[in-house]
Design an enzyme around this catalytic site. Structure first.
Site, PDB file in Angstrom:
ATOM      1  N   CYS A 112     -72.561 -20.345 -44.710  1.00  0.00           N
ATOM      2  CA  CYS A 112     -71.792 -19.205 -44.196  1.00  0.00           C
ATOM      3  C   CYS A 112     -70.292 -19.353 -44.476  1.00  0.00           C
ATOM      4  CB  CYS A 112     -72.102 -18.968 -42.730  1.00  0.00           C
ATOM      5  SG  CYS A 112     -71.614 -17.316 -42.156  1.00  0.00           S
ATOM      6  N   HIS A 221     -78.060 -18.727 -42.483  1.00  0.00           N
ATOM      7  CA  HIS A 221     -77.993 -19.835 -41.524  1.00  0.00           C
ATOM      8  C   HIS A 221     -79.316 -20.592 -41.456  1.00  0.00           C
ATOM      9  CE1 HIS A 221     -74.043 -19.068 -39.606  1.00  0.00           C
ATOM     10  NE2 HIS A 221     -74.261 -17.845 -40.047  1.00  0.00           N
ATOM     11  N   GLU A 223     -79.667 -23.584 -40.542  1.00  0.00           N
ATOM     12  CA  GLU A 223     -79.628 -24.545 -39.427  1.00  0.00           C
ATOM     13  C   GLU A 223     -80.245 -23.981 -38.154  1.00  0.00           C
ATOM     14  OE1 GLU A 223     -76.353 -21.894 -38.221  1.00  0.00           O
ATOM     15  OE2 GLU A 223     -77.098 -22.611 -40.149  1.00  0.00           O
TER      16      GLU A 223
END
Length: 250
Positions: A112, A221, A223
């Protein structure tokens, strides 16, 4: 034998009366749980940072997302919306650190804001408001929704055939990703090569073409709840393996 050390940059945020260094738990946990490495948070001290000391420790670098934007002045533009958050201290720390880490061949994964930082650090530019660019979709999250909906898969990305990301993901031609960004790639830096695009043509992943090691960046994203997403698991596993290889070959 120690696990690889992965440098994770901190952001600067005002909490109460004081400025604080912060790093979201989900990124730090992803380094530990997904890559099997030990995260080390790097404070945003700008020119006061001892980059050589950190680079000597680093077996990898993971650049995180953040609510703040890379300052437009760093790619030759005026800030279009001054009300959006900035983080000059992080800019002054991460951009030179990115260039130094790549020069050393330290594995790098950027997410990001980190994806945007690498592009700017290497000479690229950004759209400050993708949703205002003709032909582009609105890639922002709905902030009035619960996090589970904000981070839910919202659009597909098309992977470059035989690209590094496609190989990591077992030969996939497309995947579904979440989307929580207002800015995006305008001009890709000369040393970067596209790995994935959204249907509107926006670059969603790239690699550093001449990198000495793993150097991938994604706009989404991975994660977020990575253990529930097989694609995210594969990406972090590949990053962790690159960090271990770098550590062992020092």
């Amino acid at each position: 034998m120690r696990s690889p050390i992965v440098i994770v940059p901190a952001c600067v945020n005002q909490i109460g009366a004081h400025a604080n260094h912060t790093a979201q738990f989900k990124y730090v946990a992803a380094v530990a749980d997904g890559a099997g490495c030990t995260p080390l948070i790097m404070p945003a001290l700008g020119a006061a940072t001892d980059f050589e000391a950190l680079l000597a420790l680093a077996d990898g670098v993971m650049l995180t997302g953040s609510p703040s934007n890379v300052h437009a002045g760093l790619y030759g533009q005026e800030v279009l919306e001054p009300s959006l958050p900035q983080d000059a201290a992080r800019d002054a720390t991460t951009l030179p650190f990115i260039r130094a880490a790549l020069k050393r061949g330290i594995p790098l994964l950027a997410i990001c804001r980190g994806f945007q930082e690498v592009n700017v650090a290497l000479g690229g530019t950004l759209h400050q408001a993708v949703h205002n660019v003709a032909g582009m979709a609105d890639h922002r999250e709905r902030k009035d929704q619960p996090l589970e909906q904000q981070y839910a898969a919202s659009h597909r990305v098309l992977l470059e055939p035989d690209g590094q990301l496609a190989r990591i993901l077992g030969g996939a031609s497309e995947i579904m990703v979440n989307s929580l960004h207002g800015q995006g790639i305008a001009q890709l830096a000369p040393s970067l090569a596209v790995e994935a695009r959204a249907d509107d043509g926006l670059v969603e992943a790239y690699r550093v073409a001449d990198a000495k090691s793993f150097a991938l960046a994604v706009q989404w994203h991975p994660e977020w709840r990575l253990t529930e997403n097989p694609d995210s698991v594969k990406l972090f596993k590949a990053f962790g393996e690159a960090c271990r290889n770098y550590k062992n070959q020092r």
